[in-house]
Motif scaffolding. Structure first.
Motif, PDB file in Angstrom:
ATOM      1  N   LEU A 118       0.851  -1.232  -0.155  1.00  0.00           N
ATOM      2  CA  LEU A 118      -0.127   0.084   0.021  1.00  0.00           C
ATOM      3  C   LEU A 118       0.933   1.067   0.220  1.00  0.00           C
ATOM      4  N   ARG A 145      -8.861   3.227  -3.845  1.00  0.00           N
ATOM      5  CA  ARG A 145      -9.845   3.270  -3.187  1.00  0.00           C
ATOM      6  C   ARG A 145     -10.763   2.371  -3.651  1.00  0.00           C
ATOM      7  N   LEU A 148      -9.479  -1.027  -1.879  1.00  0.00           N
ATOM      8  CA  LEU A 148      -9.517  -1.199  -0.355  1.00  0.00           C
ATOM      9  C   LEU A 148     -11.059  -0.953  -0.080  1.00  0.00           C
ATOM     10  N   SER A 151     -12.268  -4.509  -0.100  1.00  0.00           N
ATOM     11  CA  SER A 151     -11.452  -5.616   1.080  1.00  0.00           C
ATOM     12  C   SER A 151     -11.775  -5.033   2.142  1.00  0.00           C
ATOM     13  N   ALA A 152     -11.924  -3.942   2.498  1.00  0.00           N
ATOM     14  CA  ALA A 152     -11.660  -3.483   4.125  1.00  0.00           C
ATOM     15  C   ALA A 152     -12.963  -2.870   4.322  1.00  0.00           C
ATOM     16  N   HIS A 156     -12.827   1.984   6.494  1.00  0.00           N
ATOM     17  CA  HIS A 156     -11.532   1.554   6.712  1.00  0.00           C
ATOM     18  C   HIS A 156     -10.513   2.922   6.802  1.00  0.00           C
ATOM     19  N   ASP A 158      -7.541   3.326   5.591  1.00  0.00           N
ATOM     20  CA  ASP A 158      -6.730   3.186   4.267  1.00  0.00           C
ATOM     21  C   ASP A 158      -7.938   3.611   3.283  1.00  0.00           C
ATOM     22  N   ALA A 159      -8.964   2.962   3.100  1.00  0.00           N
ATOM     23  CA  ALA A 159      -9.948   3.537   2.046  1.00  0.00           C
ATOM     24  C   ALA A 159     -10.329   4.869   2.174  1.00  0.00           C
TER      25      ALA A 159
END
Length: 260
Positions: A118, A145, A148, A151-152, A156, A158-159
């Motif tokens: 990442l 984006r 992420l 997946s998350a 999240h 990170d997103a």
């Protein structure tokens, strides 16, 4: 009011109006300068200007910093020059960095370790943006984006970071409507989850909103900003700077034509 005079040396030292500026641990000299100028703007309730010399022999340029922390390079030179000279690359990078930090990028109280894959993708996107390849950088940020989010999840961190990066790149492309929409979506999520960074995210979304020109978009997104500020006010989570910016948004909405 006369502009502030900022000087930044090659050794990473800075002074404002002759007063040495001390940086906090982990803070760059450019961040320290811009934070101090934002403080001056907050104290006055209006944007302030600074003539900046970034390194020996560098061209002078004029930077405007608003109370909400947004900044922009002004077209006029700070001093007469025998021939036109562009602002140094570091000056442009400084203005962009403030635009990202103050308008669209989500704040973080401390650096958050990222998986190497990442971190590598984010570094690649930043490199594309620095090289002026904004369309490619935007496409990469969107793909990141979307991946992420799948997946998350949308909320999240990170997103959200990737979504904020999309907003930043939209700002650089001059697409202020998209920058506003994306920044608002980050602020909306943080408000919904009760994140302590929600007030700052709303303020940064407002900084993107201030660049909108179409009345209908100003009304729609301005009302959303006020709605989020209302929720945060009810929770006792707004500071004086937030309240002042919210009032400026109300004033602009009230000044819109009645047919909007």
């Amino acid at each position: 009011m006369a502009p502030f005079a900022v000087r930044i040396s090659d050794e990473g030292l800075a002074e404002i109006d002759g007063e040495p500026l001390v940086t906090d641990p982990g803070q760059s000299v450019h961040e320290a300068v811009l934070d101090r100028l934002q403080q001056y703007a907050e104290q006055r309730g209006v944007a302030v200007e600074a003539t900046v010399t970034d390194g020996p022999g560098a061209a002078h340029f004029v930077l405007e910093v608003s109370p909400d922390g947004s900044s922009r390079l002004l077209d006029r030179p700070s001093t007469p020059a025998p021939a036109p000279a562009p602002a140094p690359a570091s000056a442009v990078a400084t203005a962009i960095a403030r635009a990202r930090a103050a308008a669209t990028a989500p704040p973080a109280p401390a650096p958050r370790p990222l998986p190497s894959q990442l971190a590598g993708r984010i570094a690649h996107i930043n490199a594309l943006a620095t090289a002026g390849r904004l369309a490619e950088a935007s496409a990469e940020a969107t793909a990141l984006r979307e991946g992420l989010t799948r997946s998350a999840g949308t909320e999240h961190p990170d997103a959200l970071e990737a979504r904020a990066m999309e907003a930043y790149l939209a700002h650089l492309r001059g697409d202020h409507r998209e920058a506003t929409v994306l920044a608002l979506s980050v602020a909306r999520i943080l408000c919904g989850t009760g994140d302590p960074q929600a007030p700052a995210a709303v303020m940064r979304a407002a900084a993107a909103w201030q660049r909108l020109e179409e009345d209908r978009a100003v009304e729609i997104h301005g009302n959303e900003l006020l709605h989020m500020w209302g929720r945060l006010h009810g929770d006792g989570r707004l500071g004086p700077a937030d309240e002042r910016l919210a009032q400026r948004v109300r004033d602009r909405l009230e000044a819109l034509p009645a047919h909007v």
